[in-house]
Design a protein around this motif. Structure first.
Motif: not given
Length: 219
Positions: A34-43, A198-214
């Motif tokens: 979830e984003p922390v504070g702030g307002e997006s203001g739309g696209r 979180k450090g990107l400072g986005l108004a709506r933080a994207p969901a994170l999907s991580v895949h790791v393989r050999r």
């Protein structure tokens, strides 16, 4: 990852999915942040300079041709042959003629396209950042955000290579680990990339999907 007021930040446990394809280990996770504070203001809205310029040029050419022909007729000169032919065709062709239907379809498609351009923001490649000042709006290009996440992923021990695909609502990270347990690498990637998002400072933080393989077998 969420942050409660007056307390230390806590990390939501990710969901683990393990698969084994072709004898190669793989570890995957998915989590929402979830984003922390702030307002997006739309696209951000696109200026649509190219479509606007094309429409303006077309209208200028058509209007100029008609005005020139009307002025020529007012000056007691014969009308241009193309306007006479156009008047005859419009008067004699029935409405169910194939060329009339094709022309109407093309005009309707162009009209719907222009309405769509006017009603949609555009600039899908720009992610809206949180507003820290009411008079300032900032955006981050998706490619730049993906590059930041990739650099942070490469800092995790055991990651040989990483590829990040940044969408508007999700960041897909696929990494290759040549040593360490896959679950350990994935857990470190979850924590590192969550902090990076979180450090990107986005108004709506994207969901994170991580895949790791050999790494795949050579030969």
């Amino acid at each position: 990852m969420s942050e409660a007021q007056g307390s230390e930040s806590t990390q939501q446990l990710p969901v683990l999915e393990k698969t084994d394809e072709g004898g190669l280990g793989q570890s995957a996770s998915a989590a929402d942040y979830e984003p922390v504070g702030g307002e997006s203001g739309g696209r951000f809205w696109s200026a649509r300079r190219v479509p606007a310029a094309l429409v303006a040029l077309l209208l200028l050419l058509v209007a100029g041709a008609f005005l020139y022909d009307i002025a020529a007729v007012r000056a007691d000169r014969p009308a241009m042959s193309w306007r006479r032919e156009l008047a005859v065709q419009l008067a004699e062709r029935p409405l169910d003629d194939i060329w009339v239907l094709v022309g109407a379809g093309v005009a309707a498609a162009l009209g719907l396209w222009l309405i769509l351009l006017a009603a949609t923001p555009g600039l899908r490649a720009v992610l809206t950042m949180r507003r820290t000042h009411p008079d300032v709006r900032a955006g981050l290009h998706r490619d730049a955000a993906a590059l930041v996440l990739r650099d942070r992923a490469m800092e995790v021990s055991g990651v040989q290579s990483a590829r990040v695909r940044m969408r508007r609502s999700r960041a897909d990270v696929r990494a290759v680990s040549h040593f360490r347990e896959l679950d350990d690498v994935r857990a470190d990637l979850d924590a590192t990339l969550a902090d990076a998002i979180k450090g990107l400072g986005l108004a709506r933080a994207p969901a994170l999907s991580v895949h790791v393989r050999r790494p795949g077998r050579k030969g």
